[in-house]
Design a protein around this motif. Structure first.
Motif, PDB file in Angstrom:
ATOM      1  N   VAL A 144       0.824  -1.208   0.000  1.00  0.00           N
ATOM      2  CA  VAL A 144       0.000   0.000   0.000  1.00  0.00           C
ATOM      3  C   VAL A 144       0.864   1.266   0.000  1.00  0.00           C
ATOM      4  O   VAL A 144       0.458   2.296  -0.524  1.00  0.00           O
ATOM      5  N   ASP A 145       2.064   1.180   0.541  1.00  0.00           N
ATOM      6  CA  ASP A 145       2.961   2.335   0.601  1.00  0.00           C
ATOM      7  C   ASP A 145       3.536   2.710  -0.765  1.00  0.00           C
ATOM      8  O   ASP A 145       4.153   3.756  -0.899  1.00  0.00           O
ATOM      9  N   LEU A 146       3.338   1.844  -1.762  1.00  0.00           N
ATOM     10  CA  LEU A 146       3.894   2.109  -3.100  1.00  0.00           C
ATOM     11  C   LEU A 146       2.820   2.413  -4.131  1.00  0.00           C
ATOM     12  O   LEU A 146       3.019   2.215  -5.324  1.00  0.00           O
ATOM     13  N   ASP A 147       1.685   2.919  -3.694  1.00  0.00           N
ATOM     14  CA  ASP A 147       0.586   3.213  -4.625  1.00  0.00           C
ATOM     15  C   ASP A 147       0.995   4.154  -5.755  1.00  0.00           C
ATOM     16  O   ASP A 147       0.460   4.064  -6.853  1.00  0.00           O
ATOM     17  N   GLY A 148       1.931   5.035  -5.519  1.00  0.00           N
ATOM     18  CA  GLY A 148       2.329   6.008  -6.539  1.00  0.00           C
ATOM     19  C   GLY A 148       3.453   5.547  -7.442  1.00  0.00           C
ATOM     20  O   GLY A 148       3.915   6.310  -8.295  1.00  0.00           O
ATOM     21  N   TRP A 149       3.908   4.304  -7.298  1.00  0.00           N
ATOM     22  CA  TRP A 149       5.057   3.812  -8.059  1.00  0.00           C
ATOM     23  C   TRP A 149       4.613   2.621  -8.897  1.00  0.00           C
ATOM     24  O   TRP A 149       4.153   1.612  -8.360  1.00  0.00           O
ATOM     25  N   GLU A 150       4.728   2.729 -10.195  1.00  0.00           N
ATOM     26  CA  GLU A 150       4.211   1.698 -11.108  1.00  0.00           C
ATOM     27  C   GLU A 150       4.722   0.283 -10.803  1.00  0.00           C
ATOM     28  O   GLU A 150       3.919  -0.655 -10.721  1.00  0.00           O
ATOM     29  N   PRO A 151       6.035   0.050 -10.622  1.00  0.00           N
ATOM     30  CA  PRO A 151       6.471  -1.315 -10.308  1.00  0.00           C
ATOM     31  C   PRO A 151       5.844  -1.846  -9.006  1.00  0.00           C
ATOM     32  O   PRO A 151       5.558  -3.042  -8.897  1.00  0.00           O
ATOM     33  N   GLY A 152       5.616  -0.972  -8.053  1.00  0.00           N
ATOM     34  CA  GLY A 152       4.960  -1.384  -6.814  1.00  0.00           C
ATOM     35  C   GLY A 152       3.514  -1.770  -7.046  1.00  0.00           C
ATOM     36  O   GLY A 152       3.026  -2.758  -6.488  1.00  0.00           O
ATOM     37  N   ARG A 153       2.815  -1.003  -7.879  1.00  0.00           N
ATOM     38  CA  ARG A 153       1.412  -1.328  -8.204  1.00  0.00           C
ATOM     39  C   ARG A 153       1.317  -2.655  -8.947  1.00  0.00           C
ATOM     40  O   ARG A 153       0.415  -3.449  -8.694  1.00  0.00           O
ATOM     41  N   VAL A 154       2.253  -2.898  -9.854  1.00  0.00           N
ATOM     42  CA  VAL A 154       2.252  -4.154 -10.610  1.00  0.00           C
ATOM     43  C   VAL A 154       2.446  -5.332  -9.657  1.00  0.00           C
ATOM     44  O   VAL A 154       1.718  -6.340  -9.737  1.00  0.00           O
ATOM     45  N   GLU A 155       3.400  -5.220  -8.762  1.00  0.00           N
ATOM     46  CA  GLU A 155       3.653  -6.311  -7.814  1.00  0.00           C
ATOM     47  C   GLU A 155       2.487  -6.488  -6.859  1.00  0.00           C
ATOM     48  O   GLU A 155       2.101  -7.615  -6.535  1.00  0.00           O
ATOM     49  N   ALA A 156       1.883  -5.396  -6.416  1.00  0.00           N
ATOM     50  CA  ALA A 156       0.723  -5.487  -5.525  1.00  0.00           C
ATOM     51  C   ALA A 156      -0.434  -6.202  -6.224  1.00  0.00           C
ATOM     52  O   ALA A 156      -1.115  -7.040  -5.616  1.00  0.00           O
ATOM     53  N   THR A 157      -0.645  -5.916  -7.488  1.00  0.00           N
ATOM     54  CA  THR A 157      -1.703  -6.574  -8.267  1.00  0.00           C
ATOM     55  C   THR A 157      -1.419  -8.061  -8.403  1.00  0.00           C
ATOM     56  O   THR A 157      -2.321  -8.892  -8.257  1.00  0.00           O
ATOM     57  N   ARG A 158      -0.171  -8.403  -8.658  1.00  0.00           N
ATOM     58  CA  ARG A 158       0.208  -9.823  -8.779  1.00  0.00           C
ATOM     59  C   ARG A 158      -0.063 -10.557  -7.461  1.00  0.00           C
ATOM     60  O   ARG A 158      -0.636 -11.649  -7.440  1.00  0.00           O
ATOM     61  N   LEU A 159       0.343  -9.946  -6.349  1.00  0.00           N
ATOM     62  CA  LEU A 159       0.127 -10.571  -5.043  1.00  0.00           C
ATOM     63  C   LEU A 159      -1.363 -10.688  -4.728  1.00  0.00           C
ATOM     64  O   LEU A 159      -1.798 -11.698  -4.163  1.00  0.00           O
ATOM     65  N   GLU A 160      -2.140  -9.682  -5.075  1.00  0.00           N
ATOM     66  CA  GLU A 160      -3.589  -9.739  -4.839  1.00  0.00           C
ATOM     67  C   GLU A 160      -4.224 -10.869  -5.638  1.00  0.00           C
ATOM     68  O   GLU A 160      -5.097 -11.582  -5.129  1.00  0.00           O
ATOM     69  N   GLN A 161      -3.805 -11.055  -6.889  1.00  0.00           N
ATOM     70  CA  GLN A 161      -4.334 -12.164  -7.685  1.00  0.00           C
ATOM     71  C   GLN A 161      -3.970 -13.506  -7.059  1.00  0.00           C
ATOM     72  O   GLN A 161      -4.780 -14.434  -7.029  1.00  0.00           O
ATOM     73  N   LEU A 162      -2.760 -13.609  -6.545  1.00  0.00           N
ATOM     74  CA  LEU A 162      -2.339 -14.840  -5.875  1.00  0.00           C
ATOM     75  C   LEU A 162      -3.157 -15.069  -4.599  1.00  0.00           C
ATOM     76  O   LEU A 162      -3.502 -16.202  -4.269  1.00  0.00           O
ATOM     77  N   ARG A 163      -3.512 -13.992  -3.906  1.00  0.00           N
ATOM     78  CA  ARG A 163      -4.349 -14.121  -2.707  1.00  0.00           C
ATOM     79  C   ARG A 163      -5.729 -14.654  -3.088  1.00  0.00           C
ATOM     80  O   ARG A 163      -6.271 -15.543  -2.430  1.00  0.00           O
ATOM     81  N   LEU A 164      -6.306 -14.137  -4.172  1.00  0.00           N
ATOM     82  CA  LEU A 164      -7.600 -14.628  -4.636  1.00  0.00           C
ATOM     83  C   LEU A 164      -7.519 -16.101  -5.033  1.00  0.00           C
ATOM     84  O   LEU A 164      -8.413 -16.893  -4.719  1.00  0.00           O
ATOM     85  N   ASP A 165      -6.437 -16.473  -5.714  1.00  0.00           N
ATOM     86  CA  ASP A 165      -6.222 -17.879  -6.071  1.00  0.00           C
ATOM     87  C   ASP A 165      -6.120 -18.745  -4.812  1.00  0.00           C
ATOM     88  O   ASP A 165      -6.653 -19.859  -4.768  1.00  0.00           O
ATOM     89  N   ALA A 166      -5.441 -18.231  -3.797  1.00  0.00           N
ATOM     90  CA  ALA A 166      -5.272 -18.980  -2.546  1.00  0.00           C
ATOM     91  C   ALA A 166      -6.619 -19.175  -1.846  1.00  0.00           C
ATOM     92  O   ALA A 166      -6.874 -20.249  -1.278  1.00  0.00           O
ATOM     93  N   GLN A 167      -7.471 -18.164  -1.894  1.00  0.00           N
ATOM     94  CA  GLN A 167      -8.806 -18.314  -1.303  1.00  0.00           C
ATOM     95  C   GLN A 167      -9.566 -19.445  -1.998  1.00  0.00           C
ATOM     96  O   GLN A 167     -10.240 -20.248  -1.346  1.00  0.00           O
ATOM     97  N   GLU A 168      -9.460 -19.520  -3.310  1.00  0.00           N
ATOM     98  CA  GLU A 168     -10.128 -20.573  -4.068  1.00  0.00           C
ATOM     99  C   GLU A 168      -9.501 -21.928  -3.801  1.00  0.00           C
ATOM    100  O   GLU A 168     -10.205 -22.942  -3.696  1.00  0.00           O
ATOM    101  N   LEU A 169      -8.193 -21.961  -3.657  1.00  0.00           N
ATOM    102  CA  LEU A 169      -7.491 -23.197  -3.317  1.00  0.00           C
ATOM    103  C   LEU A 169      -7.971 -23.708  -1.959  1.00  0.00           C
ATOM    104  O   LEU A 169      -8.182 -24.909  -1.768  1.00  0.00           O
TER     105      LEU A 169
END
Length: 188
Positions: A132-157
Motif C-alpha cells: 500500500v505504501d507504493l501506490d504512486g510507483w508503477e512497479p509497486g502497483r504491478v507487484e501489488a496486483t500480482r500478489l492480490e491475484q495470488l491471494r484470490l487464487d489462494a482463497q479458491e485453493l
C-alpha cells in the motif's frame, strides 16, 4: 527481523512504526529483494516526479535509518545502487507464495486437510492491501496486483481443499461470500 508488505510496511522487532519515507524505500527494496536498485529508482518510488534537489542526501539518511532497524548487513551498497539481502523467509510475501505453492502440492498429493491448513497459514499473513505504501510507483502497483491475484487464487485453493476434505457446510458459506466479493471470477 521480519519484513511485512502484505499490508502497511512493518518490521517486526522495530520500536514503533517506520516513518513514511522509510516504509516507501523499504517496500521498493523488498519488491526487488536480492536485486540492485538504483538510487534514481528509489527516488522515483519515494517522490515520483517531484524529486527535490537534496534527494541524494535524504535518500542516504533514510538508508542509514533503515540499516539501524534492519541491521547493517541487510542493505548492501553496490556499484549501481542498493540491494536488500535478507532471506526470503524474512519477507511475508515470500512466505505467502511458498505456502501457496506447498498447499497446491499437498492438494495434488491427495492431502486436502493439510493443504487447507497450509493455505490458511498463507492467508493469515495478510494484514491489508499489499504494498500500500507504493501506490504512486508503477512497479509497486504491478507487484501489488500480482500478489492480490495470488491471494484470490489462494482463497479458491482453500475452498477446493475444504470441499475435498468433506467440509461441505463451511465451504458453501464461504463460497457464497467469495462469489459476492468477486462475482466474475469463473472458478468461484
Amino acid at each position: 527481523m521480519r519484513i511485512g508488505v502484505l499490508g502497511p510496511v512493518k518490521v517486526n522487532g522495530a520500536d514503533g512504526r517506520l516513518p513514511p519515507r522509510e516504509r516507501v524505500v523499504l517496500a521498493a527494496l523488498t519488491v526487488r529483494r536480492g536485486e540492485v536498485v538504483s538510487a534514481e529508482t528509489l527516488a522515483d518510488a519515494w517522490w515520483g516526479e517531484r524529486v527535490p534537489a537534496t534527494w541524494t542526501k535524504a535518500l542516504q539518511g533514510c538508508l542509514v535509518q533503515l540499516r539501524k532497524v534492519l541491521g547493517a548487513s541487510a542493505i548492501e551498497t553496490r556499484q549501481h545502487g542498493y540491494c536488500l539481502v535478507v532471506p526470503a523467509d524474512e519477507v511475508d510475501a515470500c512466505r505467502f507464495e511458498r505456502h501457496v505453492t506447498r498447499a497446491r502440492e499437498l492438494l495434488t498429493l491427495g492431502e486436502p486437510d493439510r493443504a487447507a491448513y497450509v493455505v490458511d497459514e498463507a492467508l493469515g499473513l495478510w494484514r491489508g492491501r499489499a504494498l500500500v505504501d507504493l501506490d504512486g510507483w508503477e512497479p509497486g502497483r504491478v507487484e501489488a496486483t500480482r500478489l492480490e491475484q495470488l491471494r484470490l487464487d489462494a482463497q479458491e485453493l482453500r475452498l477446493d481443499a475444504m470441499a475435498l476434505a468433506g467440509r461441505s457446510r463451511a465451504v458453501l458459506a464461504e463460497a457464497q461470500t467469495r462469489v459476492t466479493e468477486e462475482p466474475l471470477r469463473e472458478h468461484r
